[in-house]
Design an enzyme around this catalytic site. Structure first.
Site, mmCIF file in Angstrom:
data_model
loop_
_atom_site.group_PDB
_atom_site.id
_atom_site.type_symbol
_atom_site.label_atom_id
_atom_site.label_comp_id
_atom_site.label_asym_id
_atom_site.label_seq_id
_atom_site.Cartn_x
_atom_site.Cartn_y
_atom_site.Cartn_z
ATOM 1 N N ASP A 540 0.757 -1.242 0.000
ATOM 2 C CA ASP A 540 0.000 0.000 0.000
ATOM 3 C C ASP A 540 0.797 1.308 0.000
ATOM 4 O O ASP A 540 0.846 2.030 -0.986
ATOM 5 C CB ASP A 540 -0.962 -0.003 1.192
ATOM 6 C CG ASP A 540 -1.923 -1.172 1.147
ATOM 7 O OD1 ASP A 540 -1.735 -2.073 0.316
ATOM 8 O OD2 ASP A 540 -2.864 -1.212 1.944
ATOM 9 N N GLU A 739 -1.459 -8.878 12.558
ATOM 10 C CA GLU A 739 -1.298 -8.503 11.154
ATOM 11 C C GLU A 739 0.160 -8.180 10.840
ATOM 12 O O GLU A 739 0.683 -8.561 9.787
ATOM 13 C CB GLU A 739 -2.187 -7.298 10.843
ATOM 14 C CG GLU A 739 -2.146 -6.838 9.403
ATOM 15 C CD GLU A 739 -3.082 -5.677 9.138
ATOM 16 O OE1 GLU A 739 -3.192 -5.261 7.964
ATOM 17 O OE2 GLU A 739 -3.706 -5.167 10.096
#
Length: 769
Positions: A540, A739
Site C-alpha cells: 500500500d 497482522e
C-alpha cells in the site's frame, strides 16, 4: 488423489468401516468430498455460525449477553455478542482445533462479560444432502461469581414456495421440547433439536427466578421468536430485529414497574425498586417465518447440544423432538469429540512434524491453534460485486467464492494476493481444499482475464467495508501469489486440476501483460496509483516515485517473470508448447538485470523513464528484494552478495524480530500511515526464507557456483529462529497472532486475530517451502 485416500481412511477410523461403506456406497471421490464440505463454519465474521455452501444458504448462529442491569436506561442486550469485533476487546478467541471438513473446537474468552464460551461442532458425513451435524455450546464464568447469561441460537433460510421451516412444540409460556422441522431443496427433510443438558429438568437449578428478577416471561422455559425475513441477502441482519424485540419487551417491563410504583404510592401494594431486568423474546412465530431464534437465560455453568438430522417422517405435525438413536448428542457427542481431537492432533503432527523437530508441547499447541484459525476462517460467500464501468458504478452478476480470510473481525472476505499465501499452508494439510479454493477464485475471472483483488460479495460483506473501497476497477491488478500455490501443487497433486486451470492461468497472465505494460518494452506499471498509495501492488504505502505513466515497477516485472516460469514448467511437464513462456521469462530476467539494478546504491529498485534517461528510485526494503524472492539472481552473482548484506544489516532491514518492510535508514521509515514503511510482515519474511532455502542453500549446483551459500545459511538460521521466537512470545502474551509486528520491540500491531498469512509461521516451523 493421495489426500482423498487419507481422508477416507480418516473417516474409517472415526466412524467404522461398515458405516462408511454403507454411507458412501457407489459415490465417487468428488461426491464424498462435496458431501463433507456442504456444511461448515463458513461464517468467519461471527464468533460462531454455520451455513451450507450454497447460493441460498441455511444459516445458523449464536449470540449472547450477560444479564445484571437494574436500570431501564442501561440495556445488557445492547452489548450482545454476534459478529467478531475488535472493539469487544476479547481476551482471546479462536479455533483450538479445526480440520476444515468435519470438526472444529473453539474457545472465546469474553473479558468484559467474564465468560468462557466454548463451541464444538462435529459432522457425520452422509452421501445425501451434505450429512448431519451437532454442535455443543458450553458457557462458564471466568470469575469467582456465577454469571447470568442470555443465550440465543438462531436458524434461518430463504424459503421457496414449496419449502417450509416449522416450530416443534409450541407453548403459550415458552418451549420445553425445543426444535425445528423443515424441508428445502438443498437439505431434504430435516429436524433441528436444541437440547439443554441431558434433559430440561437438569437446568432448573441454573434458571434465575424469584422477585429478584424483573421479567415478563417464565425463565424456566426456552423462549422463542419467529421472523419473516424478506428480501435477498437479508437473513444475516438477524441481530437487529432481535434487539428491537428485546427493547419492546423491556418497555413492557418498564410499564409494569411504573404501574407497581403507582400502586405503592396509593398504599395498595408493598413494592420495591426493579430487580435485575431480563428482557425476553416474544414467544410468537408468525405464519411464514423463515428465521427462528431460541433464547435461554441461565446461570453459569451450562451447556447446550444442537443436533441437525435428516428426517423422513411428517415433521410438520410433531409436537416433540424425535431423535434417532444414532444422533450425536450427550455421551455419544462426548465420544465423537474425543475421537476427533485425537485424530486431528495425530494428523497435524504427520503433516508438519513439529514434535519431530523438537518443538515444546506449548509451541505445538500454538501452531495447531494458529493453523485451526486459518482453516476455520474459510468462508463461503455469494452475492454481487460493485464494478467501475466508465463513469458509472454497476453491480456484477451474483457469484460464489469459497476462500480463507485474512482476519475474522477486520477483513472477513476474500483478498486475491492474501489467498495465495493462505493456501501455501492449507495445501500441506489437504490439497483437495486448496484445489477447491483455486477453482472458485478462477471462476471469478471475467471474459478479459481479470480477477478483482478484493471480493466483496453481497450485502453482509459490504457491511464491513467503507463505501469508498467497495467498488472494483477492471484495470486494477493485484500480485498473482496464487502462482506460488500452483507451483507447489504441481509437485504433489495428480495434475488434473492444474490442466483444467491452465487456460485461465494463461488468460490471467495475458491480462497482466496487456493492461499493466510499461512505457518501455518488456516493462510493467501498476495501475490505480495515488500520490501516497499503490494499493494494487499489495504494499500500500511503500514509497515509490511520483505518480507518472513513465514509472516502471520492479515488483511487477518480477511477478511476470515468475508467472511465465511457472507456465513454462506446467506446459513442459504436460507435453504442451512452452517456448513462448520460456522466452518471456528469459527476457524479463535480462531486463531486470540491465534496467532495474542501481550500481550506486548496490540495490534493485523502481525506474522512472524520462526524456533525459532512466532514473533509479531505490527505497531499500521489500521492493528491493523482489528479484531475490523470485530466485532470479544467479547463485554466484555479486548482486546476490549485496542483497544478503542488506538483509543482514541492522542499519537497514535486519531486526531481532524479522526483516523490516523498509530500511531503517530510509527517510520514509516509520512515517505517516506507517503500514509498509518499517513494520514486519510475515508473508515477505516467509518468501525470504523460502528463497534462501530453495534457491541459495539447497541448490543442486556445484559448490564452486555457490560462493554465498554459507552466508545464506547463517541468515536463514537466524531469521527463522527470530521469527518463531517473537510470534510465539507475542501469542503467549496477548492470545493472538497479529497482522504485523513492530520492528523496534516486536509487539503485535493492527488487526488481530490475523491468522491469514501470519499463519505462514507454521510452514516456517515445519520448514515447508
Amino acid at each position: 488423489m493421495k489426500t482423498r485416500l487419507v481422508f477416507i481412511l480418516f473417516l474409517l477410523g472415526v466412524f467404522g468401516q461398515d458405516d462408511i461403506q454403507q454411507t458412501f456406497s457407489g459415490s465417487t471421490e468428488a461426491e464424498i468430498y462435496n458431501s463433507t464440505m456442504f456444511w461448515g463454519s463458513y461464517r468467519p465474521n461471527l464468533y460462531f455460525g454455520m451455513k451450507t455452501r450454497s447460493e441460498r444458504p441455511f444459516l445458523t448462529g449464536l449470540m449472547w449477553n450477560t444479564v445484571g442491569s437494574r436500570s431501564f436506561y442501561q440495556s445488557d442486550f445492547e452489548n450482545m455478542r454476534h459478529t467478531c469485533e475488535q472493539g469487544d476487546n476479547m481476551q482471546r478467541y479462536g479455533w483450538i482445533r479445526h480440520d476444515g471438513q468435519t470438526f472444529g473446537e473453539q474457545e472465546v474468552i469474553d473479558k468484559k462479560m467474564s465468560l468462557n464460551v466454548s463451541t464444538i461442532f462435529v459432522k457425520n458425513p452422509t452421501s445425501q444432502y451434505g450429512g448431519e451435524w451437532s454442535y455443543r455450546v458450553r458457557v462458564t464464568s471466568t470469575s469467582k461469581d456465577q454469571k447470568i447469561v442470555s443465550l440465543y441460537n438462531y436458524f434461518g433460510v430463504d424459503l421457496l414456495p414449496d419449502e417450509r421451516l416449522d416450530l416443534i412444540g409450541k407453548a403459550h409460556k415458552g418451549l420445553v421440547d425445543v426444535g425445528l422441522t423443515g424441508r428445502t431443496k438443498d437439505l431434504g427433510n430435516f429436524q433441528i433439536a436444541v437440547l439443554p443438558g441431558d434433559d430440561v429438568e437438569d437446568l432448573d437449578d441454573y434458571t434465575p427466578k424469584g422477585r429478584e428478577y424483573s421479567t415478563s416471561k417464565d425463565l424456566t422455559r426456552t423462549l422463542y421468536e419467529g421472523l419473516h425475513v424478506a428480501g435477498e441477502d437479508q437473513l444475516w441482519r438477524v441481530r437487529d430485529p432481535i434487539i428491537q424485540s428485546l427493547r419492546k419487551d423491556q418497555q413492557k417491563i418498564f410499564s409494569s414497574s411504573v404501574g407497581k410504583t403507582e400502586k405503592k404510592k396509593k398504599g395498595r401494594e408493598e413494592s420495591d425498586e426493579p430487580g435485575i431486568i431480563v428482557p425476553t423474546l416474544s414467544n410468537e412465530a408468525p405464519k411464514g417465518s423463515n428465521m427462528y431464534v431460541f433464547q435461554r437465560v441461565l446461570r453459569t455453568p451450562f451447556q447446550f447440544d444442537v443436533v441437525f438430522t435428516h428426517d423422513e417422517g411428517e415433521g410438520a405435525t410433531r409436537k416433540r423432538i424425535n431423535l434417532r438413536d444414532d444422533a450425536l448428542h450427550g455421551e455419544s457427542l462426548d465420544e465423537a469429540i474425543q475421537q476427533r481431537r485425537a485424530a486431528f492432533d495425530a494428523s497435524f503432527e504427520e503433516k508438519f512434524h513439529l514434535q519431530r523437530k523438537s518443538f515444546t508441547a506449548d509451541q505445538q499447541r500454538f501452531a495447531r491453534e494458529t493453523f485451526s484459525n486459518l482453516i476455520g476462517g474459510i468462508g463461503f460467500f455469494h452475492g454481487r460485486s460493485k464494478l467501475q464501468k466508465g463513469q458509472s458504478v454497476v453491480e456484477d452478476e451474483a457469484r460464489s467464492l469459497f476462500t480463507a480470510v485474512p482476519s475474522r473481525p477486520f477483513f472477513p472476505r476474500g483478498f486475491l494476493w492474501d489467498e495465495g499465501f493462505h493456501q501455501l499452508v492449507i495445501q500441506k494439510w489437504n490439497h483437495d481444499i486448496t484445489e477447491d479454493v483455486l477453482k472458485h477464485w478462477f471462476n471469478l475471472m471475467n471474459h478479459k482475464g481479470w480477477i478483482a483483488r478484493e471480493q466483496i460479495l453481497g450485502l453482509e460483506a459490504r457491511s464491513k467495508v467503507p463505501e469508498e473501497f467497495q467498488t472494483q476497477n477492471e484495470e486494477y491488478a493485484n500480485p498473482p501469489t496464487m502462482l506460488f500455490t500452483i507451483d507447489r501443487l504441481q509437485k504433489i497433486s495428480s495434475g488434473k486440476v492444474l490442466l483444467e486451470l491452465l487456460p485461465k492461468l494463461d488468460k490471467w497472465v495475458e491480462w497482466f501483460m496487456r493492461t499493466q505494460k510499461g512505457s518501455l518494452p518488456n516493462t510493467f506499471r501498476w495501475r490505480g496509483r495515488t500520490a501516497n498509495h499503490t494499493l494494487t501492488s499489495g504494499l500500500d504505502d511503500y514509497p515509490r516515485a511520483d505518480v507518472s505513466d513513465d514509472e516502471l515497477h520492479l515488483d511487477l516485472i518480477t511477478w511476470m517473470a515468475i508467472a511465465n516460469k511457472l507456465m513454462w514448467s506446467i506446459s513442459e511437464t504436460n507435453n504442451r508448447p512452452y517456448d513462448t513462456y520460456k522466452k518471456r521469462y528469459d527476457t524479463y530476467v535480462q531486463t531486470i538485470e540491465e534496467l532495474f539494478w542501481d550500481p550506486q546504491t548496490k540495490a534493485y529498485g523502481d525506474v522512472l523513464h524520462g526524456k533525459a534517461g532512466n532514473v533509479h528510485v531505490v527505497h531499500k526494503g521489500y521492493i528491493t528484494l523482489f528479484p531475490f524472492l523470485g530466485g532470479l539472481i544467479p547463485t554466484d552473482s555479486p548482486r546476490l552478495d549485496a542483497i544478503l548484506d542488506l538483509l543482514l544489516d541492522p542499519k537497514e532491514v535486519w531486526s531481532p524480530y524479522g526483516i523490516r518492510s523498509l530500511s531503517k535508514s530510509d527517510r520514509y521509515f516509520g512515517t505517516n500511515e506507517n503500514y509498509w514503511r518499517g513494520p514486519i510482515w510475515m508473508n515477505i519474511n516467509y518468501l525470504v526464507l523460502q528463497s534462501l532455502h530453495n534457491n541459495y542453500i539447497h541448490s543442486e549446483l556445484s559448490l564452486d557456483k555457490q560462493p554465498y551459500r554459507e552466508k545464506a545459511q547463517r541468515l536463514y538460521n537466524n531469521l527463522r529462529s527470530n521469527l518463531i521466537a517473537n510470534v510465539y512470545k507475542v501469542w503467549k502474551e496477548t492470545g493472538y497472532v497479529w497482522e504485523q509486528y513492530d520492528p523496534n520491540d516486536g509487539k503485535g500491531q493492527r488487526s488481530h486475530p490475523f491468522t491469514g498469512w501470519t499463519s505462514l509461521i507454521i510452514n516456517i516451523m515445519g520448514e515447508t517451502y
